[in-house]
Design a protein around this motif. Structure first.
Motif, PDB file in Angstrom:
ATOM      1  N   VAL A 125      -0.041  16.049  -9.649  1.00  0.00           N
ATOM      2  CA  VAL A 125      -0.509  17.262 -10.321  1.00  0.00           C
ATOM      3  C   VAL A 125      -1.935  17.561  -9.882  1.00  0.00           C
ATOM      4  O   VAL A 125      -2.725  16.661  -9.603  1.00  0.00           O
ATOM      5  N   THR A 126      -2.271  18.837  -9.831  1.00  0.00           N
ATOM      6  CA  THR A 126      -3.634  19.241  -9.495  1.00  0.00           C
ATOM      7  C   THR A 126      -3.870  20.649 -10.005  1.00  0.00           C
ATOM      8  O   THR A 126      -2.931  21.453 -10.098  1.00  0.00           O
ATOM      9  N   ALA A 127      -5.118  20.948 -10.337  1.00  0.00           N
ATOM     10  CA  ALA A 127      -5.434  22.277 -10.862  1.00  0.00           C
ATOM     11  C   ALA A 127      -6.825  22.707 -10.415  1.00  0.00           C
ATOM     12  O   ALA A 127      -7.785  21.935 -10.517  1.00  0.00           O
ATOM     13  N   LEU A 130      -7.542  22.651  -4.931  1.00  0.00           N
ATOM     14  CA  LEU A 130      -7.202  22.625  -3.507  1.00  0.00           C
ATOM     15  C   LEU A 130      -7.713  23.851  -2.754  1.00  0.00           C
ATOM     16  O   LEU A 130      -7.740  23.836  -1.523  1.00  0.00           O
ATOM     17  N   HIS A 131      -8.131  24.900  -3.463  1.00  0.00           N
ATOM     18  CA  HIS A 131      -8.749  26.040  -2.763  1.00  0.00           C
ATOM     19  C   HIS A 131     -10.100  25.644  -2.165  1.00  0.00           C
ATOM     20  O   HIS A 131     -10.665  26.411  -1.382  1.00  0.00           O
ATOM     21  N   LEU A 138      -5.563  21.242   4.117  1.00  0.00           N
ATOM     22  CA  LEU A 138      -4.527  21.435   3.108  1.00  0.00           C
ATOM     23  C   LEU A 138      -3.138  21.190   3.686  1.00  0.00           C
ATOM     24  O   LEU A 138      -2.292  20.559   3.046  1.00  0.00           O
ATOM     25  N   TYR A 142      -0.496  18.396   2.336  1.00  0.00           N
ATOM     26  CA  TYR A 142       0.859  18.630   1.847  1.00  0.00           C
ATOM     27  C   TYR A 142       1.851  17.648   2.474  1.00  0.00           C
ATOM     28  O   TYR A 142       2.771  17.156   1.801  1.00  0.00           O
ATOM     29  N   PHE A 155       5.675  17.974  -7.226  1.00  0.00           N
ATOM     30  CA  PHE A 155       4.268  18.298  -6.990  1.00  0.00           C
ATOM     31  C   PHE A 155       3.978  19.619  -7.670  1.00  0.00           C
ATOM     32  O   PHE A 155       4.730  20.586  -7.517  1.00  0.00           O
ATOM     33  N   ASN A 157       0.861  22.433  -8.333  1.00  0.00           N
ATOM     34  CA  ASN A 157      -0.468  22.909  -7.938  1.00  0.00           C
ATOM     35  C   ASN A 157      -0.775  24.212  -8.659  1.00  0.00           C
ATOM     36  O   ASN A 157      -0.169  25.251  -8.388  1.00  0.00           O
ATOM     37  N   ASP A 159      -3.625  26.983  -9.195  1.00  0.00           N
ATOM     38  CA  ASP A 159      -4.862  27.361  -8.514  1.00  0.00           C
ATOM     39  C   ASP A 159      -4.977  28.875  -8.436  1.00  0.00           C
ATOM     40  O   ASP A 159      -4.077  29.617  -8.861  1.00  0.00           O
ATOM     41  N   HIS A 230       1.866  29.115  -0.070  1.00  0.00           N
ATOM     42  CA  HIS A 230       1.951  27.705  -0.445  1.00  0.00           C
ATOM     43  C   HIS A 230       3.405  27.228  -0.450  1.00  0.00           C
ATOM     44  O   HIS A 230       3.710  26.123   0.017  1.00  0.00           O
ATOM     45  N   LEU A 253       0.986  28.728 -10.716  1.00  0.00           N
ATOM     46  CA  LEU A 253       1.366  27.318 -10.706  1.00  0.00           C
ATOM     47  C   LEU A 253       2.615  27.184  -9.855  1.00  0.00           C
ATOM     48  O   LEU A 253       3.684  27.707 -10.203  1.00  0.00           O
TER      49      LEU A 253
END
Length: 258
Positions: A125-127, A130-131, A138, A142, A155, A157, A159, A230, A253
Motif C-alpha cells: 500500500v502507498t499514498a 510515488l508522484h 517508477l 512497479y 498493490f 496506490n 495519489d 498507471h 486509488l
C-alpha cells in the motif's frame, strides 16, 4: 503540540502529537484522505483477508499502518521509507507496537528490496508518495513490486492522478480546494512549509529534519500521470488485473492484482 527542551513527562503522547500533526497537515491538502484510506483497507481485507502481511511503501510516519492495525488486529506491517524525520516520528509513535517494523531504503535504488524483510507480501500500500519519483524509477519500482507480492496479492496506490481530458473540472476543483485551504490557514492549520519549520524547531527532531533536507531539498519533484497510465504500466509489469477503485476529481486509488 508541546515542543520543549525540558524532560518529557509522556513520551508516547509527544510522538502521538507529532503523528496527529502530520495527519492534519496532510488533510489540509487531501480533505478526503480518510475516505481513500478506508477504501484502500477495504480492498486489503477483501483480497488478502484479516491477517495480511503488508508492505507500507514510502510509509512516512506510518499513517496507513496505524489504520491497518486498528482495523485488522491480526495484520502485520513493514514500513519502508528514507525520510529520517518522518521515520523518527513513526518509530517513536509505534515504539510499543510489535506488529510493525520499519526499514530504511531509497526507492530510487535498484537494490532497495534488499533492505526489507523477505517476502512475499499479501499487500503493498502507498499514498501520496510515488508522484515524487521520476517515471523511469517508477516503472522499475512497479516491476519490483510484482516480484514482492504473492500470486493473488494486491498493490494499492492512492495519489494525485488528474485526468488530462477534464481541464475545466480540474480547474474548478483546484479553485474550490484553494479557497478551503485559505480558510483553514486562517484558522491555524499548518501547510507543508510551516509544518517542516515547526519540526526543525523541535530539539528532538532538528537533526533529522536537517538530514532529510540534505536528502531531498524542500520537496522532491517527480512525474504525475493519470490513472489509466498507471494501470497500463502495472499490467506491463506483470499484474493480472488493474482498476481504479476510488477517485475524486484530481486524485485516484489504483488497485492491481498480482
Amino acid at each position: 503540540m508541546t515542543r520543549t527542551t525540558e524532560p518529557m513527562t509522556d513520551e508516547r503522547q509527544y510522538w502521538a502529537d507529532w503523528q496527529r500533526s502530520w495527519d492534519r497537515q496532510q488533510e489540509w491538502y487531501l480533505p478526503d484522505r480518510e475516505e481513500r484510506f478506508r477504501v484502500m483497507l477495504d480492498m486489503v481485507e477483501a483480497v488478502a483477508g484479516t491477517e495480511p502481511r503488508v508492505l507500507d511503501l514510502a510509509c512516512g510516519t506510518g499513517s496507513i499502518s496505524e489504520r491497518l492495525l486498528r482495523r485488522l488486529p491480526a495484520a502485520v506491517s513493514v514500513g519502508v521509507d528514507q525520510d529520517p524525520a518522518l521515520l523518527a516520528i513513526g518509530r517513536g509513535h509505534f515504539a510499543r507496537e510489535p506488529r510493525i517494523t520499519f526499514a530504511v531504503a531509497d526507492l530510487k535504488d535498484p537494490d532497495w528490496t534488499a533492505h526489507l524483510p523477505a517476502g512475499p507480501y499479501d499487500a503493498v500500500v502507498t499514498a501520496t508518495a510515488l508522484h515524487w519519483l521520476p517515471t523511469t524509477d517508477l516503472l522499475r519500482l512497479y516491476g519490483d513490486l510484482a516480484g514482492l507480492l504473492r500470486p493473488g496479492g494486491v498493490f494499492l496506490n492512492a495519489d494525485h492522478m488528474p485526468e488530462p481530458g477534464t481541464p475545466l473540472l480540474n480547474a474548478a476543483d483546484q479553485r474550490h480546494q484553494q479557497a478551503r485551504q485559505q480558510r483553514e490557514l486562517a484558522e491555524g492549520v499548518l501547510d507543508w512549509p510551516s509544518w517542516w519549520s515547526a519540526a526543525a524547531a523541535d530539539p528532538l527532531l532538528a537533526d533529522q529534519v536537517a538530514a532529510r533536507t540534505a536528502l531531498y531539498g524542500d520537496h522532491a519533484d517527480g512525474d504525475i500521470h493519470p490513472a489509466g497510465w498507471h494501470a497500463d504500466r502495472l499490467r506491463e509489469a506483470g499484474f493480472t488485473e488493474v482498476g481504479t477503485v476510488w477517485r475524486s476529481v484530481q486524485d485516484a486509488l489504483v488497485a492491481a492484482i498480482r
